[in-house]
Design a protein around this motif. Structure first.
Motif, mmCIF file in Angstrom:
data_model
loop_
_atom_site.group_PDB
_atom_site.id
_atom_site.type_symbol
_atom_site.label_atom_id
_atom_site.label_comp_id
_atom_site.label_asym_id
_atom_site.label_seq_id
_atom_site.Cartn_x
_atom_site.Cartn_y
_atom_site.Cartn_z
ATOM 1 N N PHE A 516 54.728 5.396 -10.219
ATOM 2 C CA PHE A 516 54.430 4.581 -9.052
ATOM 3 C C PHE A 516 53.145 3.793 -9.297
ATOM 4 O O PHE A 516 52.202 4.305 -9.896
ATOM 5 C CB PHE A 516 54.270 5.453 -7.801
ATOM 6 N N THR A 517 53.137 2.574 -8.842
ATOM 7 C CA THR A 517 51.982 1.696 -9.035
ATOM 8 C C THR A 517 51.437 1.270 -7.682
ATOM 9 O O THR A 517 52.189 0.819 -6.810
ATOM 10 C CB THR A 517 52.376 0.448 -9.839
ATOM 11 N N ILE A 518 50.137 1.433 -7.493
ATOM 12 C CA ILE A 518 49.484 0.986 -6.266
ATOM 13 C C ILE A 518 49.194 -0.507 -6.394
ATOM 14 O O ILE A 518 48.503 -0.942 -7.312
ATOM 15 C CB ILE A 518 48.194 1.772 -6.015
ATOM 16 N N LEU A 519 49.768 -1.291 -5.491
ATOM 17 C CA LEU A 519 49.609 -2.747 -5.541
ATOM 18 C C LEU A 519 48.285 -3.192 -4.943
ATOM 19 O O LEU A 519 47.546 -3.978 -5.540
ATOM 20 C CB LEU A 519 50.762 -3.422 -4.798
ATOM 21 N N ASN A 520 47.984 -2.697 -3.753
ATOM 22 C CA ASN A 520 46.715 -3.048 -3.121
ATOM 23 C C ASN A 520 46.310 -1.925 -2.184
ATOM 24 O O ASN A 520 47.115 -1.071 -1.811
ATOM 25 C CB ASN A 520 46.814 -4.382 -2.366
ATOM 26 N N TRP A 521 45.047 -1.938 -1.817
ATOM 27 C CA TRP A 521 44.511 -0.866 -0.963
ATOM 28 C C TRP A 521 43.454 -1.429 -0.015
ATOM 29 O O TRP A 521 42.890 -2.498 -0.232
ATOM 30 C CB TRP A 521 43.905 0.256 -1.822
ATOM 31 N N GLU A 522 43.252 -0.670 1.059
ATOM 32 C CA GLU A 522 42.178 -0.978 2.008
ATOM 33 C C GLU A 522 41.489 0.320 2.364
ATOM 34 O O GLU A 522 42.106 1.243 2.892
ATOM 35 C CB GLU A 522 42.725 -1.643 3.270
ATOM 36 N N LEU A 523 40.214 0.416 2.062
ATOM 37 C CA LEU A 523 39.445 1.654 2.255
ATOM 38 C C LEU A 523 38.501 1.472 3.428
ATOM 39 O O LEU A 523 37.779 0.473 3.506
ATOM 40 C CB LEU A 523 38.663 1.995 0.977
ATOM 41 N N SER A 524 38.522 2.449 4.354
ATOM 42 C CA SER A 524 37.615 2.399 5.499
ATOM 43 C C SER A 524 37.050 3.784 5.760
ATOM 44 O O SER A 524 37.685 4.796 5.482
ATOM 45 C CB SER A 524 38.345 1.874 6.738
ATOM 46 N N LEU A 525 35.832 3.802 6.290
ATOM 47 C CA LEU A 525 35.165 5.043 6.675
ATOM 48 C C LEU A 525 35.078 5.100 8.183
ATOM 49 O O LEU A 525 34.893 4.061 8.846
ATOM 50 C CB LEU A 525 33.748 5.117 6.080
ATOM 51 N N SER A 526 35.185 6.280 8.727
ATOM 52 C CA SER A 526 35.092 6.421 10.178
ATOM 53 C C SER A 526 33.709 6.011 10.684
ATOM 54 O O SER A 526 33.556 5.689 11.850
ATOM 55 C CB SER A 526 35.389 7.871 10.577
ATOM 56 N N SER A 527 32.722 6.002 9.801
ATOM 57 C CA SER A 527 31.362 5.673 10.205
ATOM 58 C C SER A 527 30.976 4.237 9.854
ATOM 59 O O SER A 527 29.860 3.818 10.127
ATOM 60 C CB SER A 527 30.378 6.630 9.532
ATOM 61 N N ALA A 528 31.851 3.491 9.220
ATOM 62 C CA ALA A 528 31.528 2.129 8.786
ATOM 63 C C ALA A 528 32.385 1.122 9.533
ATOM 64 O O ALA A 528 33.578 1.342 9.746
ATOM 65 C CB ALA A 528 31.731 1.984 7.283
ATOM 66 N N PRO A 529 31.796 -0.026 9.931
ATOM 67 C CA PRO A 529 32.556 -1.009 10.737
ATOM 68 C C PRO A 529 33.552 -1.828 9.948
ATOM 69 O O PRO A 529 34.535 -2.290 10.481
ATOM 70 C CB PRO A 529 31.454 -1.906 11.303
ATOM 71 N N LYS A 530 33.299 -2.014 8.654
ATOM 72 C CA LYS A 530 34.107 -2.959 7.897
ATOM 73 C C LYS A 530 34.765 -2.280 6.721
ATOM 74 O O LYS A 530 34.104 -1.599 5.943
ATOM 75 C CB LYS A 530 33.215 -4.099 7.397
ATOM 76 N N PRO A 531 36.083 -2.442 6.547
ATOM 77 C CA PRO A 531 36.749 -1.847 5.389
ATOM 78 C C PRO A 531 36.554 -2.706 4.147
ATOM 79 O O PRO A 531 36.156 -3.861 4.222
ATOM 80 C CB PRO A 531 38.222 -1.819 5.811
ATOM 81 N N GLU A 532 36.853 -2.108 2.976
ATOM 82 C CA GLU A 532 36.855 -2.837 1.716
ATOM 83 C C GLU A 532 38.277 -2.888 1.184
ATOM 84 O O GLU A 532 39.027 -1.912 1.326
ATOM 85 C CB GLU A 532 35.933 -2.157 0.693
ATOM 86 N N LYS A 533 38.671 -4.007 0.580
ATOM 87 C CA LYS A 533 40.026 -4.169 0.094
ATOM 88 C C LYS A 533 40.014 -4.444 -1.407
ATOM 89 O O LYS A 533 39.031 -4.922 -1.954
ATOM 90 C CB LYS A 533 40.721 -5.321 0.823
ATOM 91 N N GLY A 534 41.143 -4.157 -2.047
ATOM 92 C CA GLY A 534 41.260 -4.443 -3.469
ATOM 93 C C GLY A 534 42.685 -4.251 -3.944
ATOM 94 O O GLY A 534 43.585 -3.911 -3.176
ATOM 95 N N LYS A 535 42.888 -4.446 -5.233
ATOM 96 C CA LYS A 535 44.214 -4.325 -5.828
ATOM 97 C C LYS A 535 44.170 -3.312 -6.960
ATOM 98 O O LYS A 535 43.123 -3.067 -7.574
ATOM 99 C CB LYS A 535 44.688 -5.680 -6.370
ATOM 100 N N GLY A 536 45.320 -2.731 -7.254
ATOM 101 C CA GLY A 536 45.441 -1.817 -8.387
ATOM 102 C C GLY A 536 45.035 -0.397 -8.059
ATOM 103 O O GLY A 536 44.832 -0.024 -6.902
ATOM 104 N N ASN A 537 44.894 0.412 -9.105
ATOM 105 C CA ASN A 537 44.655 1.842 -8.948
ATOM 106 C C ASN A 537 43.173 2.220 -8.975
ATOM 107 O O ASN A 537 42.839 3.396 -8.942
ATOM 108 C CB ASN A 537 45.371 2.614 -10.061
ATOM 109 N N HIS A 538 42.301 1.235 -9.063
ATOM 110 C CA HIS A 538 40.877 1.535 -9.176
ATOM 111 C C HIS A 538 40.111 0.874 -8.037
ATOM 112 O O HIS A 538 40.380 -0.278 -7.668
ATOM 113 C CB HIS A 538 40.324 1.058 -10.517
ATOM 114 N N LEU A 539 39.135 1.597 -7.492
ATOM 115 C CA LEU A 539 38.310 1.045 -6.420
ATOM 116 C C LEU A 539 37.340 0.009 -6.986
ATOM 117 O O LEU A 539 36.871 0.125 -8.118
ATOM 118 C CB LEU A 539 37.508 2.159 -5.736
ATOM 119 N N SER A 540 37.019 -0.963 -6.186
ATOM 120 C CA SER A 540 36.031 -1.961 -6.568
ATOM 121 C C SER A 540 34.629 -1.387 -6.427
ATOM 122 O O SER A 540 34.411 -0.332 -5.805
ATOM 123 C CB SER A 540 36.179 -3.197 -5.680
#
Length: 578
Positions: A516-540
């Motif tokens: 399985f391949t992760i195409l894109n992701w969106e990471l958010s924290l319950s304590s942070a107002p803004k999520p971060e987005k990216g593509k692939g299997n590695h975080l930016s």
């Protein structure tokens, strides 16, 4: 204005200048107010996601209760209902506080002169888009608020005159929020299991040096209770810590400022509403954690399947004097709870969920092998089932062995083995499935859009060229199941390191070998107002920096789009804990 004699006109100009300067100092910039509106919008979306996530767990248990029947499942049904009772407690506690905070939000808006009676979904000019219901908060559009910078009313209603000792609604919210924290861990950690009774005696912990000190105090509180430390300690600690706020802080050189005073002192209206929504997010995240934990107790409880049957599989054809090998197992198994298998008057403990029996067959006819297989449930009671397997001897017959049992998965290279006993050549032909040779096996690819496909087996005598159909075997056609998701070495719901960058998915307990391949992701924290987005299997790098900002115990949500060999793009929301 500092010296000399001034005319009345000059004095008036000077006074107006002072007033204007004071007004400018008090005025909150539009950019800052819009930032609070954006934070509130993201928080509301996250809250909806948390509500739906928690409700899915409740729905799963409800469906399981509806489908669990029969005397043999009475114990499982009893546990399902017990867990559902705990879930309802969690929902009732959560809904009560969510609705209370919503009522305070509406009061702030009304007292600020805003319209709160009109409800128009997605209307830019309307504040209220959707009514709140149960655990789902009111859906608001703060961009439509006219008095965004109003701070007197939030201060008056939530803080009062003393930031050290808040009064009114602020004091009420603080007390009820802490009561929710205590009642929630009591609801999750207090129950009976077999002969054992577990309970939590919550204490108020609102003062701590740092997260390490908070964790120590919470651990001490849990150990002083009669908690199921093996199963519940980690989740109870996470829930409590995520809902804990420092009661007293030093602000602007003033010691002993209450959290309510710190948060809402001279807070603009939209900022106060955003802070209240953030409290609702903490509540809903804790609800999701609690419900996920309760569900896991059932899915890994008595048994992880609806019915329990003994299963024996192996060759259906054998020649005289041959040794045959049978795999005897439960239809599903728990790696920590191995079954006991009996055969021919003796018993032995299996491994990897199954017991393997080896025996020699007779000279002709057929041989019926049978015995029992049993396993203990979580309460220690034994569940036993009979198994039987028939071996036909010296009768030309085809048999197909499919490693993934009797299922063909769409878009997947299903490996199929066929043997035509009594013939020196074996031919497989498919209906709704294409077959290609790969060594001693075949690769089967589903071509039908229906729910079933068949594979026919033929025996061929290479001397006489005689071709005989020995059997036709039906298979269910299914899409590939969803894989498990990992953040580094941590499974979904587990604790992660803020330094980890790798996301991946795979099957944890399955013979399937699908990528399985992760195409894109969106990471958010319950304590942070803004999520971060990216593509692939590695975080930016930006996402890694966001993780490092999070405190221990913070909930990390990752939304992903991923694709498997069947080229179906799927979505996943996974949560982890820092």
């Amino acid at each position: 204005m500092a010296g000399g004699k001034e005319t009345p006109r000059q004095k008036m100009i000077g006074m107006m200048y002072l007033v204007l300067t004071a007004l400018l100092a008090l005025n909150v910039s539009k950019t800052i107010l819009d930032a609070f509106v954006a934070i509130e919008e993201n928080t509301q979306k996250s809250n909806v996601m948390q509500v739906d996530r928690g409700s899915e767990f409740v729905s799963d248990i409800s469906n399981e209760i509806a489908s669990t029947r029969g005397k043999e499942n009475a114990q499982k049904l009893h546990k399902l209902k017990k867990v559902m009772k705990q879930m309802k407690q969690v929902d009732q506690l959560s809904a009560s506080l969510i609705q209370e905070i919503d009522r305070v939000k509406l009061e702030l808006l009304r007292e600020s002169g805003e319209e709160t009676t009109i409800i128009k979904p997605e209307d830019k000019e309307t504040i209220i888009w959707e009514k709140g219901k149960d655990c789902r908060p009111i859906r608001m559009n703060l961009m439509a608020v006219q008095a965004k910078d109003q701070y007197d009313i939030p201060m008056h209603i939530l803080v009062g005159d003393d930031i050290k000792n808040p009064t009114g609604k602020g004091k009420m919210i603080w007390e009820h929020y802490n009561n929710f924290r205590s009642k929630l861990i009591h609801a999750v950690g207090t129950y009976k299991e077999g002969k054992n009774s577990y309970s939590v005696n919550p204490k108020e912990i609102n003062s701590f040096k740092d997260n390490k000190d908070l964790k120590r105090q919470v651990a001490q509180m849990l150990r002083s209770s009669h908690v199921n430390m093996r199963d519940d300690e980690e989740i109870l600690s996470s829930i409590y810590m995520n809902l804990t706020k420092q009661e007293r802080v030093t602000q602007n050189d003033i010691e002993g400022v209450h959290w309510i005073g710190q948060t809402f002192d001279h807070s603009p209206l939209v900022a106060a509403l955003a802070s209240l929504s953030s409290m609702q997010q903490d509540i809903l995240s804790a609800r999701s954690l609690a419900l996920a934990h309760l569900k896991s107790k059932v899915s890994t409880g008595e048994y992880s399947f609806n019915s329990i049957v003994g299963l024996a599989y192996g060759p259906e054809i054998a020649n005289s004097g041959d040794e045959v090998e049978l795999n005897v197992m439960m239809a599903a198994f728990d790696s920590d709870n191995q079954p006991t298998v009996t055969y021919n008057g003796s018993s032995f403990l299996g491994s990897e969920g199954k017991g393997i029996i080896r025996t020699k067959v007779g000279s002709s006819g057929e041989m019926v092998l049978k015995g029992t297989i049993s396993i203990k449930n979580k309460s220690g009671q034994v569940k036993m089932e009979d198994w039987t397997h028939t071996v036909k001897i010296m009768k030309p017959q085809g048999t197909i062995s499919l490693p993934q049992l009797n299922v063909l998965y769409k878009g997947y290279n299903n490996r199929v083995e066929g043997v035509a006993s009594g013939y020196d050549q074996t031919i497989l032909e498919g209906n709704g499935v294409s077959l290609s040779k790969d060594g001693n096996q075949h690769i089967a690819k589903v071509t039908t859009s229906g729910k079933t496909a068949t594979i026919d087996i033929y025996g061929v005598n290479s001397v006489s060229k005689k071709k005989v159909k020995l059997g036709s075997f039906p298979f269910r056609v299914m899409i590939l199941p969803n894989p498990d998701f990992f953040f580094g070495a941590a499974e979904e719901g587990g604790k992660i390191s803020p330094l980890e960058k790798n996301l991946f998915s795979r099957y944890k307990n399955s013979p399937l070998d699908a990528k399985f391949t992760i195409l894109n992701w969106e990471l958010s924290l319950s304590s942070a107002p803004k999520p971060e987005k990216g593509k692939g299997n590695h975080l930016s790098d930006d996402a890694t920096r966001l993780l490092r900002q999070g405190k221990s115990g913070t909930i990390v949500n990752i939304k992903m789009d991923y694709v498997g060999p069947d080229q179906i793009v799927r979505k996943k929301l996974a949560s982890f804990v820092l």
